[in-house]
Write a protein that holds these residues in place. Structure first.
Motif, PDB file in Angstrom:
ATOM      1  N   LEU A  86       0.815  -1.383  -0.170  1.00  0.00           N
ATOM      2  CA  LEU A  86       0.045   0.421  -0.038  1.00  0.00           C
ATOM      3  C   LEU A  86       0.861   1.973  -0.237  1.00  0.00           C
ATOM      4  O   LEU A  86       0.732   2.510  -0.492  1.00  0.00           O
ATOM      5  CB  LEU A  86      -1.299   0.440   1.134  1.00  0.00           C
ATOM      6  N   GLN A  87       2.547   0.921   1.077  1.00  0.00           N
ATOM      7  CA  GLN A  87       2.770   2.400   1.275  1.00  0.00           C
ATOM      8  C   GLN A  87       3.566   2.468  -0.769  1.00  0.00           C
ATOM      9  O   GLN A  87       3.706   3.431  -0.988  1.00  0.00           O
ATOM     10  CB  GLN A  87       3.695   1.894   1.892  1.00  0.00           C
ATOM     11  N   SER A  91       2.180   1.527  -3.501  1.00  0.00           N
ATOM     12  CA  SER A  91       1.064   2.108  -4.576  1.00  0.00           C
ATOM     13  C   SER A  91       0.841   3.632  -4.141  1.00  0.00           C
ATOM     14  O   SER A  91       0.714   4.299  -5.432  1.00  0.00           O
ATOM     15  CB  SER A  91       0.062   0.692  -4.083  1.00  0.00           C
ATOM     16  N   LEU A  92       0.907   3.724  -2.921  1.00  0.00           N
ATOM     17  CA  LEU A  92       0.449   5.638  -2.701  1.00  0.00           C
ATOM     18  C   LEU A  92       1.507   6.105  -2.728  1.00  0.00           C
ATOM     19  O   LEU A  92       1.244   7.122  -3.777  1.00  0.00           O
ATOM     20  CB  LEU A  92       0.068   5.669  -1.109  1.00  0.00           C
ATOM     21  N   LEU A 138       1.672   6.865  -6.732  1.00  0.00           N
ATOM     22  CA  LEU A 138       0.522   7.669  -7.370  1.00  0.00           C
ATOM     23  C   LEU A 138       0.342   9.751  -7.032  1.00  0.00           C
ATOM     24  O   LEU A 138       0.638   9.949  -7.987  1.00  0.00           O
ATOM     25  CB  LEU A 138      -0.998   6.974  -5.985  1.00  0.00           C
ATOM     26  N   SER A 194      -3.622   4.488 -11.223  1.00  0.00           N
ATOM     27  CA  SER A 194      -2.809   4.659 -10.072  1.00  0.00           C
ATOM     28  C   SER A 194      -3.674   4.237  -9.416  1.00  0.00           C
ATOM     29  O   SER A 194      -3.327   3.767  -8.483  1.00  0.00           O
ATOM     30  CB  SER A 194      -1.993   6.020 -10.443  1.00  0.00           C
ATOM     31  N   PHE A 248      -4.461   1.733  -6.624  1.00  0.00           N
ATOM     32  CA  PHE A 248      -4.725   1.637  -4.474  1.00  0.00           C
ATOM     33  C   PHE A 248      -5.243   0.866  -4.550  1.00  0.00           C
ATOM     34  O   PHE A 248      -5.633   0.169  -3.630  1.00  0.00           O
ATOM     35  CB  PHE A 248      -3.864   3.183  -4.716  1.00  0.00           C
ATOM     36  N   ARG A 293      -5.878  -2.422  -3.314  1.00  0.00           N
ATOM     37  CA  ARG A 293      -5.708  -3.163  -2.131  1.00  0.00           C
ATOM     38  C   ARG A 293      -6.435  -2.731  -1.302  1.00  0.00           C
ATOM     39  O   ARG A 293      -6.744  -3.763  -0.254  1.00  0.00           O
ATOM     40  CB  ARG A 293      -3.959  -2.107  -2.851  1.00  0.00           C
TER      41      ARG A 293
END
Length: 298
Positions: A141-142, A144-145, A148, A170, A174, A177
Motif C-alpha cells: 500500500l505504501q 502504491s500510494l 500515485l 494509479s 491503490f 489493494r
C-alpha cells in the motif's frame, strides 16, 4: 459522472458539509495526495477539530501515532501503519491536527468510472473505517500510494488529459489493494465476533441461573463490555442483557410448564431468590404472571 454522493442534509441539519477543494488540487484534477499536517484544509475556514461532513473520500495512511479520530459517534485510535478510510457524508472530527503524520489522499466523487467504484467498494459503509494491514500489505500500500503521489505531482511530462488518465489508473490500483484489505478486515472482525458470541453463549448457558450481569460475563471472558455488545448484536440483533433475559425466561417457562415446583422455587432456580422479583421479571418479559402462564397450559 459515474460516481455519486449520497443524499445528505448538509448545512440544513446544523452540520457543515465541505466540498472537494478543487482549487487546492494540483492541476485541478479530482484527487489530492500529500503529507498530513496543520496546513491541510478542506476549505480555507474548515474547522477540522469540530464535527463536520465532507462530500468526498479521504484515506489517511499514518506514519506516527497514536491519533484519535471520531467517525459517526465512534472513536478510532490510529497507530503508525494504520489507515483511516472516511466516505462521503460521514460525520467526523479531527483531534489536534498537529498530531497527524503520514500521507492523505482525497478523491472527488465522479473522478472514477462506475465499474471502478463498484470494484473498489467506495460506498461500502458497512466496512470498517480503521484498517490495520500486516507488514507485506502495508509495504504494498505504501509503494502504491507513493507511486500515485509521484504521478500526481508530475504535471510536466504528460498533457493534462493523459495525466488525468494515468492518475485514474494509479488510483484504481491503490484502491483495489485498499478494498481487499477492508473486506479482509471485515471478515476477520466477523469471525472474531462469532467467536466472542460463541464463548458468551456457552457461558450464559452454563451460568444463567446464577449470573444475570453483562459486566460479570465480560470480565470472566476477558472482553470489554463494548466488545461483547458488538458481538452479541452482530450475531443476534439484541443486547447481551436481552440475550441473558431471554434464556432465563425460557428456563422459567420450562419449569412452569413441565414441573409442579412452587413459583418461588422456580424463581430461585433461575436466579431470583425473591418470588416477587421473579414474578415482576417474568411478567415484564412475557406479559403474564407465572401463575397465569402455568394455568394457561394446564
Amino acid at each position: 459522472m459515474a460516481d455519486r454522493t449520497p443524499n445528505g442534509a448538509g448545512d440544513g441539519d446544523g452540520i457543515r458539509t465541505f466540498p472537494f477543494p478543487v482549487d487546492l488540487s494540483v492541476g485541478g484534477v479530482g484527487i489530492q495526495v500529500g503529507p498530513m499536517g496543520t496546513e491541510r484544509r478542506w476549505h480555507a475556514d474548515a474547522p477540522l477539530e469540530r464535527v463536520h461532513r465532507i462530500d468526498f473520500h479521504v484515506v489517511m495512511l499514518f506514519t506516527e501515532g497514536p491519533v484519535r479520530h471520531m467517525i459517526d459517534f465512534a472513536e478510532y485510535e490510529a497507530r503508525a501503519g494504520d489507515l483511516l478510510w472516511i466516505r462521503p457524508g460521514q460525520v467526523h472530527r479531527f483531534s489536534r491536527t498537529c498530531e497527524y503524520r503520514g500521507t492523505v489522499l482525497t478523491m472527488q466523487p465522479g473522478f472514477l468510472p462506475r465499474a471502478t467504484v463498484e470494484a473498489t467498494g467506495l460506498y461500502r459503509y458497512d466496512l470498517p473505517p480503521l484498517l490495520r494491514p500486516d507488514a507485506p500489505r502495508l509495504a504494498a500500500l505504501q509503494a502504491s500510494l507513493a507511486h500515485l503521489q509521484r504521478e500526481y505531482e508530475d504535471t510536466e511530462t504528460l498533457p493534462l488529459s493523459l495525466h488525468t488518465s494515468v492518475l485514474r489508473h494509479s488510483l484504481t490500483a491503490f484502491l483495489l489493494r485498499l478494498a481487499h484489505l477492508a473486506a479482509s478486515s471485515a471478515e476477520a472482525a466477523r469471525r472474531q465476533a462469532d467467536t466472542t458470541f460463541t464463548l458468551f453463549r456457552n457461558a450464559v448457558e452454563k451460568d444463567f441461573a446464577t449470573n444475570h450481569s453483562v459486566s460479570a460475563y465480560a470480565d470472566a471472558l476477558g472482553y470489554s463490555r463494548r466488545t461483547l455488545v458488538r458481538a452479541v448484536r452482530a450475531a443476534t440483533g439484541e443486547t447481551p442483557k436481552g440475550f441473558i433475559d431471554k434464556r432465563v425466561v425460557l428456563e422459567a417457562k420450562r419449569l412452569l410448564a413441565h414441573t409442579d415446583l412452587p413459583i418461588g422455587r422456580v424463581g430461585a432456580a433461575v436466579g431470583f431468590p425473591d418470588a416477587a422479583n421473579f414474578s415482576k421479571f417474568f411478567q415484564l418479559h412475557t406479559g403474564q404472571t407465572p401463575v397465569a402462564f402455568r394455568a394457561e397450559l394446564r
